[in-house]
Design a protein around this motif. Structure first.
Motif, short mmCIF file in Angstrom:
data_model
loop_
_atom_site.label_atom_id
_atom_site.label_comp_id
_atom_site.label_asym_id
_atom_site.label_seq_id
_atom_site.Cartn_x
_atom_site.Cartn_y
_atom_site.Cartn_z
N ASP A 79 0.94 -1.43 0.11
CA ASP A 79 -0.20 0.04 0.00
C ASP A 79 0.78 1.25 0.15
N ARG A 151 -5.38 7.54 -6.18
CA ARG A 151 -6.47 6.68 -7.08
C ARG A 151 -7.41 7.93 -7.77
N ASP A 218 -2.15 -0.60 -5.65
CA ASP A 218 -1.56 -1.91 -5.90
C ASP A 218 -2.76 -2.91 -6.05
N SER A 220 -4.50 -5.89 -4.76
CA SER A 220 -4.40 -6.87 -3.91
C SER A 220 -5.80 -7.71 -4.21
MG LIG Z 1 -3.99 -1.14 -1.62
#
Ligand SMILES: [Mg+2]
Length: 331
Positions: A79, A151, A218, A220
């Motif tokens: 993160d 983001r 990322d 995940s």
């Molecule tokens: Mg993340």
């Protein structure tokens, strides 16, 4: 609540686990007091937290305690990598259940400490509490003097890139769970991708030097879900060229042309990022120090549209199940 009923054994355990930890000079006071003390940071500070819970995110029989400790930190580091910043310090809470001895936690903490040293992170505090299941919760701090990768920064026309290959960890997880089969080196590669993920810290920090700072996340929870977070925060849609999604040879050996693990499988911890058009995969691969593939572009609208080779029969990606459902069903 854990503090109220804390047994003497828990105090001894946390003292023993944190005794050998070394701190950098950025830490004024490490474990052993009510709080840790850190020097002020010259830049912005970022904070993230994540938990790994037994039988939800891992099973003990699948790997070593050291590997589990390293993985717990790595998923947090990922993160920090996704924001393009430098990790600096963390605090760790261990929820422990009956049946696990001090030797187990020594090994778990060895894995945590080695991963922290490798990433330049000080473990500045810890807590141990009794619980019904083993869980490792880590709060991690990072810092930066440049723009973080957010983001909400994707714009129409941006090209979408990913690092590495996708879907390997989801297959590795299913091999461990007995749902898929693989042999030899492919089996080892896929299981390692699940159990020993790599946080793309250097790649993230190098991305953050690009102006304007790219949108990034990322992976995940799976490509579709994580790209979906970027789209929602940025108020945009995406077209993904399904033939461009990077797959490892081990993936192709086990799953063939089925890209569902790459689309919806989780735990890859690769980076997805969006850049103003005009940068080549080759130049980005060299710049970030990790293989980079272009998989699509940001468009007006919302959601992900998958476009297979030839551009016809595009599919609105919402029909694919997310990793959340798979995880709930499998574990
Ligand atoms: Mg993340």
């Amino acid at each position: 609540v854990g503090n109220v009923s804390k047994a003497p054994g828990e105090f001894e355990l946390i003292a023993r686990l944190t005794a050998k930890l070394r701190q950098s000079d950025r830490t004024i006071l490490g474990p052993g007091d009510d709080c840790a003390i850190l020097k002020p940071s010259p830049g912005s500070q970022l904070v993230t937290i994540d938990s790994m819970v037994e039988d939800v995110h891992f099973k003990l029989g699948w790997g070593t305690p050291e590997g589990l400790g390293a993985r717990a930190l790595t998923v947090n580091l990922s993160d920090i990598a996704a924001m393009g910043v430098v990790p600096t310090a963390c605090v760790i809470n261990l929820a422990i259940r009956p049946g696990l001895g001090a030797r187990f936690f020594d090994r778990l903490y060895k894995g945590l400490a080695d991963a922290a040293t490798a990433a330049g992170v000080d473990i500045v505090g810890g807590n141990v509490t009794s619980a019904g299941a083993l869980a490792i919760t880590i709060a991690l701090i990072g810092e930066t003097r440049q723009s973080a990768l957010r983001r909400d920064a994707a714009r129409c026309g941006d090209e979408i890139f990913v690092t590495g290959t996708l879907g390997d960890a989801a297959i590795g997880w299913r091999i461990l769970a007995g749902e898929l089969k693989a042999r030899g080196l492919s089996r080892k590669f896929l299981i390692d991708r699940f159990q020993q993920p790599i946080a793309r810290l250097v790649a993230g920090q190098r991305l953050a030097r690009i102006d304007p700072a790219p949108a990034a996340i990322d992976i995940s929870d799976g490509l579709l879900q994580d790209l979906g977070h970027v789209l929602k925060r940025s108020g945009a849609g995406a077209e993904i060229d399904s033939d461009a999604i990077p797959l490892s040879s081990a993936y192709l050996e086990v799953a063939g042309a089925n890209i569902e693990f790459a689309l919806s499988g989780g735990e890859d911890y690769e980076l997805l990022f969006c850049l103003r058009p005009g940068r080549s995969e080759t130049a980005l691969t060299r710049r970030l120090g990790v293989p980079v593939k272009r998989i699509g572009q940001i468009v007006r609208g919302s959601g992900v549209t998958l476009i297979p080779k030839g551009g016809k029969a595009s599919v609105k990606a919402s029909r694919f199940a997310g990793w959340d459902q798979l995880r709930t069903r499998g574990a």
